[in-house]
Design an enzyme around this catalytic site. Structure first.
Site, PDB file in Angstrom:
ATOM      1  CE  LYS A 117      -4.474   0.758   0.204  1.00 55.91           C
ATOM      2  NZ  LYS A 117      -5.523  -0.160  -0.249  1.00 55.91           N
TER       3      LYS A 117
HETATM    4  N1  GLU Z   1      -7.196   0.068  -3.438  1.00 51.65           N
HETATM    5  C1  GLU Z   1      -7.950  -1.097  -3.755  1.00 51.65           C
HETATM    6  C2  GLU Z   1      -8.035  -2.029  -2.559  1.00 51.65           C
HETATM    7  O1  GLU Z   1      -7.878  -1.601  -1.435  1.00 51.65           O
HETATM    8  C3  GLU Z   1      -7.447  -1.783  -5.028  1.00 51.65           C
HETATM    9  C4  GLU Z   1      -6.037  -2.277  -4.982  1.00 51.65           C
HETATM   10  C5  GLU Z   1      -5.549  -2.787  -6.319  1.00 51.65           C
HETATM   11  O2  GLU Z   1      -6.311  -2.889  -7.244  1.00 51.65           O
HETATM   12  O3  GLU Z   1      -4.348  -3.095  -6.385  1.00 51.65           O
HETATM   13  O4  GLU Z   1      -8.332  -3.183  -2.675  1.00 51.65           O
END
Ligand code: GLU
Length: 427
Positions: A117
Site C-alpha cells: 500500500k
Molecule cells: N485500493 C484497492 C483495494 O484496497 C485496489 C487495490 C488494487 O487494485 O491493487 O483493494
C-alpha cells in the site's frame, strides 16, 4: 508461541489504530490455525517500508515538502499489489495495516500477488490539478526502484483516480524509455485500463451480498439496505444492489446522509453527485448524520467510507442482519464479538471489497498479453472468482467454527504459509 490474543484497549470511535485492529484479527486467526511461530513472525512485519519526501513548487511559487509512503507487506505469492491513497491524515501505521490487508485479500481472491500500500500525506481538496500532478510524478520518481510490473504494482485508492494512475504510468515509462502499462492498474481504458475496473469493487460488493443472502435463505427483493459512503465503491454498490431488487433506504457521504424508507432513487443521487461533487443540498429523504445512518433499521449495511466506523461504541445498536464491508477496515476489532453475539453476519473487507484488486489483476494480465477483453468477459470472470472466494471463506469459517472474518484470515494465512514453506527461506 507468541500469538496470544489480548483484548485491544477500548477505542473511541474513529480513533482505533488500524495496524492494531489488523493485528488483533491476525493473532486470533494465527492461534486458530496453529501457525508456526517462525512463520507468524515472518508474516507479522512488512518486508519493506519506504518513506520519501516530495518537494513541490506550488502554484503560489512557494516550495512545499510532502511525505510519501510505500509499504510492501510481502511478495510471497508474486509481485506486491495495492493502492495509493492521498489524505491529510495518512501515516505509516495506516499504510502498514492496509498493506497487510492486501496480502490477505489477494490470497483469498486466489490471485498471484503479495500485498502493498502507498500513501501521500496531502489534502487533495486544497491542491490544483497541476500540484496534484507534480506530487504524483515526484512520488513515482522517488519510488522507481520499488514500483515495476514484476515487483510492485500500485492502483487507485482513497482520493486517487484514473488520471493519477496515468501520470504514474507515464513517469515510470519516461524513466524506463518505453511504455510500461503493466506498472500500475486502474488506468483509463485508452491507455491500457480494463473494461469494468471502475465498477469492479462495487460489483464485487454486490456479488458478495448475493452470496451471503443465498446462505441466509433471504430473497434480495425482500431486503432493505443502507450504504455509508457514496464515492466509487458506495455508489456502484448501491446502484448494482438496487438493480438486483434490493431497496436502498439510506445513503451518505462526507456531507451527511439521507433516509427514505420508501427507497432512494439511486440513479438520481449518482447524477446529482456528478454535477455537484457530493450529496450536500440534495433532496433524497430525511437528513441523518453518518453515525445515525449506521443504526437505521435495515437488512443489509454496507460501510463503504472510512476505517473504524463501527466500534464497541455503536455495534450494539446496529439493526442490520448482514454487514458487507465495502471500505477497508470499517469495523474496529473491539466490535467483532458484539456483532457475533448479535448474530449479524459480517462479510469482511478482505473478501467483500476484493472485486477491485481482482479486476486489477485482469488489467495487468491484459496489459502483459496486449489483448483486451470485452466487459462481459471481465464481469463473468469476476463473478466466478468472487463466488469461489466467498465459498472458500465460508467453508473455512464453518470448519473452524468461527466468524467469516476469522475464516477469511485463516484461509489467507494458511495459503500464504503453504507457499512460504514450499519456497523456503533463502540464506
Ligand atoms: N485500493 C484497492 C483495494 O484496497 C485496489 C487495490 C488494487 O487494485 O491493487 O483493494
Amino acid at each position: 508461541m507468541s500469538t496470544e490474543y489480548k483484548e485491544p484497549a477500548p477505542y473511541k470511535r474513529g480513533e482505533a489504530n488500524p495496524f492494531e485492529s489488523m493485528m488483533v484479527r491476525f493473532d486470533k486467526a494465527a492461534e486458530l490455525c496453529k501457525l508456526d511461530e517462525g512463520l507468524y513472525n515472518y508474516l507479522k512485519y512488512p518486508v519493506k517500508q519506504v518513506i520519501v519526501s516530495i518537494p513541490v513548487m506550488m502554484d503560489s511559487g512557494k516550495l512545499e515538502v510532502f511525505e510519501g509512503y510505500r509499504v510492501i507487506h510481502d511478495n510471497i505469492l508474486g509481485p506486491s499489489k495495492g493502492g495509493i491513497r492521498y489524505a491529510p491524515d495518512v501515516d505509516l501505521d495506516e499504510v502498514k495495516a492496509l498493506a497487510s490487508w492486501m496480502t490477505w485479500k489477494c490470497a483469498i481472491a486466489n490471485i498471484p500477488y503479495g500485498g502493498a500500500k502507498g500513501g501521500v500525506k496531502c489534502d487533495p481538496s486544497k491542491l490544483s490539478k497541476l500540484e496534484l500532478e507534480k506530487i504524483t510524478r515526484r512520488y513515482t520518481a522517488n519510488m522507481l526502484d520499488v514500483f515495476g510490473p514484476d515487483t510492485d504494482i500500485p492502483a487507485p485508492d482513497m482520493n486517487t483516480d484514473e488520471q493519477v494512475m496515468a501520470w504514474i504510468m507515464d513517469t515510470y515509462s519516461m524513466h524506463k524509455r518505453n511504455t510500461v502499462t503493466g506498472v500500475v492498474t486502474g488506468k483509463p481504458i485508452v491507455i491500457g485500463g480494463s473494461r469494468g475496473r471502475r465498477e469492479a469493487t462495487g460489483r464485487g460488493v454486490m456479488i458478495a451480498t448475493l452470496s451471503a443472502l443465498k446462505k441466509m435463505e433471504i430473497n434480495p427483493e425482500d431486503t432493505t439496505c443502507v450504504v455509508q459512503g457514496f464515492g466509487n465503491v458506495g455508489s456502484v454498490s448501491a446502484d448494482l444492489l438496487h438493480k438486483q431488487g434490493v431497496k436502498i433506504v439510506a445513503i451518505s457521504d462526507v456531507s451527511g446522509g439521507y433516509y427514505n424508507p420508501n427507497g432512494i432513487h439511486v440513479q438520481e443521487a449518482i447524477d446529482y453527485v456528478a454535477k455537484h461533487k457530493n450529496l450536500a443540498g440534495g433532496n433524497f429523504g430525511d437528513k441523518v448524520s453518518n453515525e445515525e445512518l449506521l443504526e437505521l433499521p435495515c437488512d443489509i449495511l454496507v460501510p463503504a467510507a472510512k476505517e473504524d466506523q463501527i466500534s464497541a461504541h455503536n455495534a450494539g445498536n446496529i439493526k442490520a442482519k448482514l454487514i458487507v464491508e465495502g471500505a477497508n477496515g470499517p469495523t474496529s476489532a473491539d466490535a467483532d464479538q458484539i456483532l457475533r453475539d448479535k448474530q449479524i453476519m459480517v462479510i469482511p473487507d478482505i473478501l467483500a471489497n476484493s472485486g477491485g484488486v481482482i479486476v486489477s489483476y485482469f488489467e495487468w494480465v491484459q496489459d502483459r498479453i496486449g489483448y483486451f477483453w470485452e466487459e462481459d468477459d471481465v464481469n463473468n470472470r469476476l463473478n466466478r472468482m468472487m463466488r469461489e472466494a466467498f465459498e472458500n471463506v465460508y467453508s473455512t469459517a464453518l470448519k473452524y467454527d468461527t466468524t467469516l472474518r476469522l475464516g477469511a484470515y485463516v484461509y489467507a494465512i494458511e495459503k500464504v504459509a503453504e507457499v512460504l514453506k514450499l519456497r523456503g527461506i533463502y540464506g
